[in-house]
Design an enzyme around this catalytic site. Structure first.
Site, short mmCIF file in Angstrom:
data_model
loop_
_atom_site.label_atom_id
_atom_site.label_comp_id
_atom_site.label_asym_id
_atom_site.label_seq_id
_atom_site.Cartn_x
_atom_site.Cartn_y
_atom_site.Cartn_z
N PHE A 173 0.99 -1.31 -0.02
CA PHE A 173 -0.12 -0.06 -0.04
C PHE A 173 0.84 1.27 -0.09
O PHE A 173 0.96 2.18 -1.14
CB PHE A 173 -0.76 -0.21 1.13
CG PHE A 173 -1.58 1.05 1.44
CD1 PHE A 173 -2.21 2.09 0.57
CD2 PHE A 173 -1.63 1.48 3.11
CE1 PHE A 173 -2.78 3.21 1.02
CE2 PHE A 173 -2.20 2.79 3.51
CZ PHE A 173 -2.87 3.52 2.33
N THR A 176 1.72 -9.54 1.30
CA THR A 176 0.65 -8.59 1.38
C THR A 176 0.54 -7.57 0.17
O THR A 176 -0.58 -7.12 0.25
CB THR A 176 0.61 -7.90 2.77
OG1 THR A 176 1.85 -7.15 2.73
CG2 THR A 176 0.44 -8.91 3.92
N VAL A 190 13.18 -9.92 2.24
CA VAL A 190 14.51 -9.01 2.89
C VAL A 190 15.13 -9.84 4.08
O VAL A 190 15.98 -9.34 4.29
CB VAL A 190 13.91 -7.71 3.45
CG1 VAL A 190 13.54 -6.56 2.49
CG2 VAL A 190 12.80 -7.80 4.34
N TYR A 206 5.04 -7.77 15.72
CA TYR A 206 5.02 -6.58 14.89
C TYR A 206 5.84 -5.43 15.85
O TYR A 206 6.83 -4.83 15.43
CB TYR A 206 3.74 -6.16 14.52
CG TYR A 206 3.54 -4.99 13.75
CD1 TYR A 206 3.97 -5.06 12.26
CD2 TYR A 206 3.39 -3.92 14.15
CE1 TYR A 206 4.04 -3.97 11.63
CE2 TYR A 206 3.26 -2.60 13.47
CZ TYR A 206 3.74 -2.61 11.90
OH TYR A 206 3.40 -1.71 11.27
N ARG A 231 -7.62 -4.01 8.09
CA ARG A 231 -7.45 -2.69 8.74
C ARG A 231 -8.87 -2.04 8.79
O ARG A 231 -9.63 -2.39 8.12
CB ARG A 231 -6.39 -1.89 8.18
CG ARG A 231 -4.90 -2.34 8.80
CD ARG A 231 -3.91 -1.51 8.34
NE ARG A 231 -3.32 -1.98 7.18
CZ ARG A 231 -2.34 -1.63 6.38
NH1 ARG A 231 -1.59 -0.65 7.17
NH2 ARG A 231 -1.90 -1.99 5.32
P1 NAD Z 1 1.43 -3.63 3.31
O1 NAD Z 1 1.23 -4.90 3.99
O2 NAD Z 1 0.61 -3.33 2.05
O3 NAD Z 1 2.96 -3.52 2.51
C1 NAD Z 1 4.00 -4.19 3.06
C2 NAD Z 1 4.75 -4.74 1.81
O4 NAD Z 1 6.06 -5.39 2.23
C3 NAD Z 1 4.10 -5.85 1.08
O5 NAD Z 1 4.06 -5.45 -0.39
C4 NAD Z 1 4.46 -6.91 1.52
O6 NAD Z 1 4.46 -7.99 0.45
C5 NAD Z 1 6.04 -6.68 1.45
N1 NAD Z 1 6.89 -7.68 2.69
C6 NAD Z 1 6.43 -8.31 3.67
N2 NAD Z 1 7.25 -8.96 4.18
C7 NAD Z 1 8.27 -9.03 3.17
C8 NAD Z 1 9.65 -9.67 3.12
N3 NAD Z 1 9.81 -10.72 4.18
N4 NAD Z 1 10.42 -9.43 2.24
C9 NAD Z 1 10.01 -8.65 1.21
N5 NAD Z 1 9.02 -7.91 1.17
C10 NAD Z 1 7.94 -8.05 2.35
O7 NAD Z 1 1.53 -2.39 4.56
P2 NAD Z 1 1.91 -0.74 4.28
O8 NAD Z 1 0.79 -0.24 5.05
O9 NAD Z 1 1.99 -0.50 3.05
O10 NAD Z 1 3.00 -0.64 5.40
C11 NAD Z 1 4.43 -0.36 4.88
C12 NAD Z 1 5.34 -0.05 5.88
O11 NAD Z 1 4.92 1.07 6.69
C13 NAD Z 1 5.55 -1.34 6.72
O12 NAD Z 1 6.65 -1.61 7.29
C14 NAD Z 1 4.75 -0.90 8.01
O13 NAD Z 1 4.87 -1.73 9.29
C15 NAD Z 1 4.71 0.48 7.99
N6 NAD Z 1 3.78 1.13 8.61
C16 NAD Z 1 2.49 1.21 7.99
C17 NAD Z 1 1.19 2.06 8.78
C18 NAD Z 1 0.05 2.09 7.96
O14 NAD Z 1 -1.08 2.63 8.58
N7 NAD Z 1 -0.33 2.11 6.78
C19 NAD Z 1 1.58 2.49 10.02
C20 NAD Z 1 2.68 2.26 10.65
C21 NAD Z 1 3.74 1.58 10.10
N1 UDP Z 2 -11.18 -2.18 14.40
C1 UDP Z 2 -12.72 -2.24 14.09
N2 UDP Z 2 -13.43 -3.06 13.11
C2 UDP Z 2 -12.68 -3.81 12.34
C3 UDP Z 2 -11.38 -3.59 12.05
C4 UDP Z 2 -10.59 -2.78 13.22
O1 UDP Z 2 -13.31 -1.99 15.12
O2 UDP Z 2 -13.25 -4.48 11.56
C5 UDP Z 2 -10.45 -1.54 15.25
C6 UDP Z 2 -9.55 -2.26 16.04
O3 UDP Z 2 -9.85 -2.90 17.06
C7 UDP Z 2 -8.59 -1.18 16.63
C8 UDP Z 2 -8.88 -0.05 15.46
O4 UDP Z 2 -9.99 -0.39 14.81
O5 UDP Z 2 -9.06 -0.64 17.76
C9 UDP Z 2 -7.65 -0.07 14.39
O6 UDP Z 2 -7.50 -1.18 13.90
P1 UDP Z 2 -6.40 -1.31 12.48
O7 UDP Z 2 -6.20 -2.82 12.51
O8 UDP Z 2 -6.90 -0.65 11.58
O9 UDP Z 2 -5.09 -0.86 13.14
P2 UDP Z 2 -4.07 -0.77 14.62
O10 UDP Z 2 -4.96 -1.44 15.68
O11 UDP Z 2 -3.04 -1.34 14.06
O12 UDP Z 2 -4.03 0.67 14.84
#
Ligand code: NAD
Ligand code: UDP
Length: 312
Positions: free
Chosen positions: A14, A38, A60, A146, A187
């Site tokens: 994403f 993912t 990775v 995580y 999510r």
């Molecule tokens: P996502 O799951 O869409 O993207 C993660 C990507 O990493 C995917 O394309 C997946 O295939 C790849 N991946 C997973 N394990 C791998 C591995 N071992 N080797 C190579 N590729 C691998 O998630 P995202 O929301 O795009 O998140 C991207 C990054 O940002 C992550 O590190 C996540 O922890 C961090 N992050 C995201 C959020 C958010 O709200 N989206 C919040 C906090 C941190």
């Molecule tokens: N959540 C919810 N319904 C859903 C998915 C998530 O109420 O269908 C809640 C979850 O319990 C959390 C918040 O939404 O309190 C955010 O969840 P998410 O998985 O998006 O992110 P994170 O908990 O990692 O911040």
């Protein structure tokens, strides 16, 4: 003229796909590395015709050899259902992924950015969260693979910087949403929108009084690139997120209103260790990056709903 050669791990996910797109637009050459756990090729298929874009299947947790100027390390599943599917692999991805990318950065003298998370604060006891807060994480709970993996990654980054002079940047990303979230990602924003559009029940976990602060993807990517380009001696960690804080019930009601859906709200059990509140203090990002979010939740949700309608 090509500006920089940049490696993006997790680039088919994403956030990664939006980052690759932005970096290409700015005239850089981008190598996207992903194991497609993912992420999906469809997220970057529109970039494949660009001769300055390269897509490589790689995990990775294994060493990787390339010559680049900068590395954005995003590889890691981010949704609780995905990172809890194989918790050992999640820890390995964060920890071995960080070691491999830092080792690479050391050999080729690249600058490297780590995608860390607000989850390093766990279920926070101070609110809003500043970077100085050490967090409240259960080391043996279901989210620990995580949270602790990301905390160790931060430790590795800071120590490679101190011990080996590696140029590092650490961004603590708060809940981010937008187009290209996977519809079954689990999510909350994608769940609620998909449920509303299909007329299915909206699943609130717990009472819905827990809070999150949601950042639209374009704002987040802007902050991430600003951090990579920030002054040499600024390493972070720095919070990047939107301080607008909402309960899950408020979010559900907003999604229902914007989709004009007749879905019912249902309540389901709250997952263990689910944080009760989360809101970034972004003073540091404002000061060091000149950054703050520009897209309010209603506007970002409209764009995201439009995306999910388009892929229905
Ligand atoms: P996502 O799951 O869409 O993207 C993660 C990507 O990493 C995917 O394309 C997946 O295939 C790849 N991946 C997973 N394990 C791998 C591995 N071992 N080797 C190579 N590729 C691998 O998630 P995202 O929301 O795009 O998140 C991207 C990054 O940002 C992550 O590190 C996540 O922890 C961090 N992050 C995201 C959020 C958010 O709200 N989206 C919040 C906090 C941190
Ligand atoms: N959540 C919810 N319904 C859903 C998915 C998530 O109420 O269908 C809640 C979850 O319990 C959390 C918040 O939404 O309190 C955010 O969840 P998410 O998985 O998006 O992110 P994170 O908990 O990692 O911040």
């Amino acid at each position: 003229m090509i500006k920089k050669k940049i490696l993006v791990t997790g680039g088919a996910g994403f956030l990664g796909s939006h980052l690759c797109e932005r970096l290409l637009k700015e005239g850089n050459e981008v190598v996207c590395l992903d194991n497609f756990f993912t992420g999906q090729k469809s997220n970057v298929v529109h970039l494949l015709s660009n001769p300055y874009f390269e897509l490589i299947r790689h995990d990775v947790t294994m060493p990787f050899f390339i010559e680049v100027d900068e590395i954005y390390n995003l590889a890691c599943p981010a949704s609780p259902i995905h990172y809890q599917y194989n918790p050992i692999k999640t820890v390995k991805t964060s920890v071995m992924g960080a070691i491999n990318m830092l080792g690479l950065a050391k050999r080729i003298k690249a600058k490297v950015l780590q995608a860390s998370t607000s989850e390093v604060y766990g279920d926070p006891e101070i609110h809003p969260q500043t970077e100085a807060y050490w967090g409240h994480v259960n080391p043996i709970g279901p989210r620990s693979c995580y949270d602790e993996g990301k905390r160790v990654a931060e430790t590795l980054f800071v120590n490679y910087h101190k011990q080996n002079d590696i140029r590092i940047k650490i961004i603590r990303i708060f809940n981010t949403y937008g187009p290209r979230m996977h519809p079954n990602d689990g999510r909350v924003v994608s769940n609620f929108i998909v449920q509303a559009l299909k007329g299915e029940d909206i699943t609130i976990y717990g009472t819905g009084s827990q809070t999150r602060s949601f950042c639209y993807v374009d704002d987040l990517i802007d902050g991430m690139i600003r951090l990579m380009n920030s002054r040499e001696d600024f390493t972070g960690p720095v919070n990047v997120g939107n301080p607008g804080e909402f309960t899950m019930l408020e979010l559900a009601e907003l999604v229902l209103k914007l989709t004009q859906s007749k879905s019912k709200i249902v309540y389901m059990p709250l997952p263990a260790d689910d944080p009760t509140q989360r809101q970034p203090n972004i003073d540091l990002a404002r000061k060091e990056l000149g950054w703050e979010p520009t897209i309010p939740l209603v506007e970002g949700l409209k764009k995201t709903i439009h995306y999910f309608r388009s892929i229905e």
